[in-house]
Write a protein that holds these residues in place. Structure first.
Motif, mmCIF file in Angstrom:
data_model
loop_
_atom_site.group_PDB
_atom_site.id
_atom_site.type_symbol
_atom_site.label_atom_id
_atom_site.label_comp_id
_atom_site.label_asym_id
_atom_site.label_seq_id
_atom_site.Cartn_x
_atom_site.Cartn_y
_atom_site.Cartn_z
ATOM 1 N N GLN A 21 -8.891 11.328 28.373
ATOM 2 C CA GLN A 21 -8.364 12.485 27.648
ATOM 3 C C GLN A 21 -9.088 12.581 26.310
ATOM 4 O O GLN A 21 -9.263 11.585 25.615
ATOM 5 C CB GLN A 21 -6.875 12.314 27.408
ATOM 6 N N PHE A 22 -9.508 13.767 25.952
ATOM 7 C CA PHE A 22 -10.256 13.962 24.712
ATOM 8 C C PHE A 22 -9.524 14.954 23.828
ATOM 9 O O PHE A 22 -9.261 16.076 24.223
ATOM 10 C CB PHE A 22 -11.665 14.464 25.026
ATOM 11 N N ASP A 23 -9.186 14.518 22.643
ATOM 12 C CA ASP A 23 -8.555 15.383 21.663
ATOM 13 C C ASP A 23 -9.660 16.001 20.817
ATOM 14 O O ASP A 23 -10.331 15.313 20.052
ATOM 15 C CB ASP A 23 -7.601 14.566 20.796
ATOM 16 N N ALA A 24 -9.870 17.299 20.951
ATOM 17 C CA ALA A 24 -10.968 17.979 20.276
ATOM 18 C C ALA A 24 -10.621 18.415 18.859
ATOM 19 O O ALA A 24 -11.454 19.023 18.183
ATOM 20 C CB ALA A 24 -11.409 19.185 21.097
ATOM 21 N N SER A 25 -9.436 18.104 18.393
ATOM 22 C CA SER A 25 -9.066 18.475 17.028
ATOM 23 C C SER A 25 -9.828 17.582 16.045
ATOM 24 O O SER A 25 -10.292 16.492 16.403
ATOM 25 C CB SER A 25 -7.567 18.307 16.827
ATOM 26 N N PRO A 26 -9.965 18.013 14.784
ATOM 27 C CA PRO A 26 -10.649 17.166 13.792
ATOM 28 C C PRO A 26 -10.007 15.782 13.660
ATOM 29 O O PRO A 26 -10.711 14.780 13.529
ATOM 30 C CB PRO A 26 -10.510 17.967 12.492
ATOM 31 N N ALA A 27 -8.679 15.717 13.735
ATOM 32 C CA ALA A 27 -8.013 14.417 13.635
ATOM 33 C C ALA A 27 -8.339 13.537 14.840
ATOM 34 O O ALA A 27 -8.542 12.329 14.707
ATOM 35 C CB ALA A 27 -6.495 14.604 13.524
ATOM 36 N N GLY A 28 -8.406 14.143 16.031
ATOM 37 C CA GLY A 28 -8.744 13.392 17.234
ATOM 38 C C GLY A 28 -10.167 12.854 17.202
ATOM 39 O O GLY A 28 -10.434 11.718 17.595
ATOM 40 N N ILE A 29 -11.091 13.674 16.725
ATOM 41 C CA ILE A 29 -12.495 13.253 16.614
ATOM 42 C C ILE A 29 -12.618 12.132 15.587
ATOM 43 O O ILE A 29 -13.321 11.140 15.810
ATOM 44 C CB ILE A 29 -13.392 14.451 16.272
ATOM 45 N N THR A 30 -11.931 12.262 14.475
ATOM 46 C CA THR A 30 -11.946 11.213 13.445
ATOM 47 C C THR A 30 -11.419 9.897 14.008
ATOM 48 O O THR A 30 -11.995 8.833 13.757
ATOM 49 C CB THR A 30 -11.099 11.645 12.230
ATOM 50 N N GLN A 31 -10.354 9.964 14.791
ATOM 51 C CA GLN A 31 -9.780 8.749 15.383
ATOM 52 C C GLN A 31 -10.762 8.103 16.356
ATOM 53 O O GLN A 31 -10.908 6.882 16.369
ATOM 54 C CB GLN A 31 -8.458 9.075 16.085
ATOM 55 N N ARG A 32 -11.442 8.911 17.176
ATOM 56 C CA ARG A 32 -12.425 8.353 18.117
ATOM 57 C C ARG A 32 -13.579 7.687 17.376
ATOM 58 O O ARG A 32 -14.050 6.625 17.777
ATOM 59 C CB ARG A 32 -12.945 9.437 19.054
ATOM 60 N N LEU A 33 -14.045 8.303 16.296
ATOM 61 C CA LEU A 33 -15.118 7.706 15.498
ATOM 62 C C LEU A 33 -14.655 6.405 14.858
ATOM 63 O O LEU A 33 -15.397 5.418 14.827
ATOM 64 C CB LEU A 33 -15.592 8.688 14.426
ATOM 65 N N ARG A 34 -13.425 6.396 14.356
ATOM 66 C CA ARG A 34 -12.874 5.183 13.735
ATOM 67 C C ARG A 34 -12.831 4.044 14.751
ATOM 68 O O ARG A 34 -13.214 2.915 14.452
ATOM 69 C CB ARG A 34 -11.480 5.478 13.183
ATOM 70 N N LYS A 35 -12.362 4.342 15.967
ATOM 71 C CA LYS A 35 -12.304 3.312 17.013
ATOM 72 C C LYS A 35 -13.692 2.823 17.385
ATOM 73 O O LYS A 35 -13.901 1.626 17.621
ATOM 74 C CB LYS A 35 -11.590 3.856 18.250
ATOM 75 N N ALA A 36 -14.666 3.732 17.444
ATOM 76 C CA ALA A 36 -16.038 3.344 17.787
ATOM 77 C C ALA A 36 -16.634 2.428 16.724
ATOM 78 O O ALA A 36 -17.307 1.441 17.039
ATOM 79 C CB ALA A 36 -16.915 4.584 17.971
ATOM 80 N N VAL A 37 -16.391 2.732 15.458
ATOM 81 C CA VAL A 37 -16.895 1.895 14.367
ATOM 82 C C VAL A 37 -16.256 0.514 14.428
ATOM 83 O O VAL A 37 -16.935 -0.507 14.291
ATOM 84 C CB VAL A 37 -16.649 2.573 13.003
ATOM 85 N N TRP A 38 -14.930 0.461 14.656
ATOM 86 C CA TRP A 38 -14.252 -0.832 14.749
ATOM 87 C C TRP A 38 -14.767 -1.639 15.936
ATOM 88 O O TRP A 38 -14.949 -2.857 15.840
ATOM 89 C CB TRP A 38 -12.740 -0.647 14.860
ATOM 90 N N ALA A 39 -14.996 -0.988 17.070
ATOM 91 C CA ALA A 39 -15.508 -1.692 18.251
ATOM 92 C C ALA A 39 -16.897 -2.255 17.976
ATOM 93 O O ALA A 39 -17.216 -3.383 18.370
ATOM 94 C CB ALA A 39 -15.538 -0.755 19.450
#
Length: 126
Positions: free
Chosen positions: A100-118
């Motif tokens: 599931q992909f949240d295309a909202s700015p908050a959803g994109i920010t969260q995905r980027l945050r998770k990618a950086v942490w990973a």
């Protein structure tokens, strides 16, 4: 024995964001009566988030103690041992939630945050 239920997610959220919250997917009930479910990409115990991924017993640092306490366990989600059928249902529900992909700015920010942490965790930085 309780059998896991499968659920499907709606195609779109009521707010039009394109990402709807997923329904809970039942995994099992613990001996003390709490439900283990996958809710919005998290394995939850009694509705409280426990883990967002599964670890195979072969890779777990405390595998001998877990295998002794729960002989049929093949995977662990946080502090929850799971058998192979339970882990398969949980992994399927986690995979659906991850797709599931949240295309909202908050959803994109969260995905980027998770990618950086990973990435930092993979490099050994904590």
């Amino acid at each position: 024995m309780n059998t896991p239920a499968t659920t499907t997610a709606p195609d779109a959220a009521p707010d039009g964001s394109g990402s709807a919250p997923l329904e809970a997917v039942y995994i099992k009930t613990t001996q003390d009566g709490r439900k283990v479910e996958v809710i919005d990409g998290w394995v939850c115990l009694g509705g409280v988030r426990e883990a967002d991924n599964l670890i195979a017993m072969d890779e777990h640092p405390n595998r001998q103690a877990i295998a002794k306490a729960v002989p049929g366990a093949t995977h662990v989600a946080g502090r929850l041992p799971l058998t192979l059928p339970e882990a398969a249902v949980a992994q399927g529900a986690l995979s659906i939630a991850q797709r599931q992909f949240d295309a909202s700015p908050a959803g994109i920010t969260q995905r980027l945050r998770k990618a950086v942490w990973a990435k930092t965790a993979a490099e050994g930085i904590e």
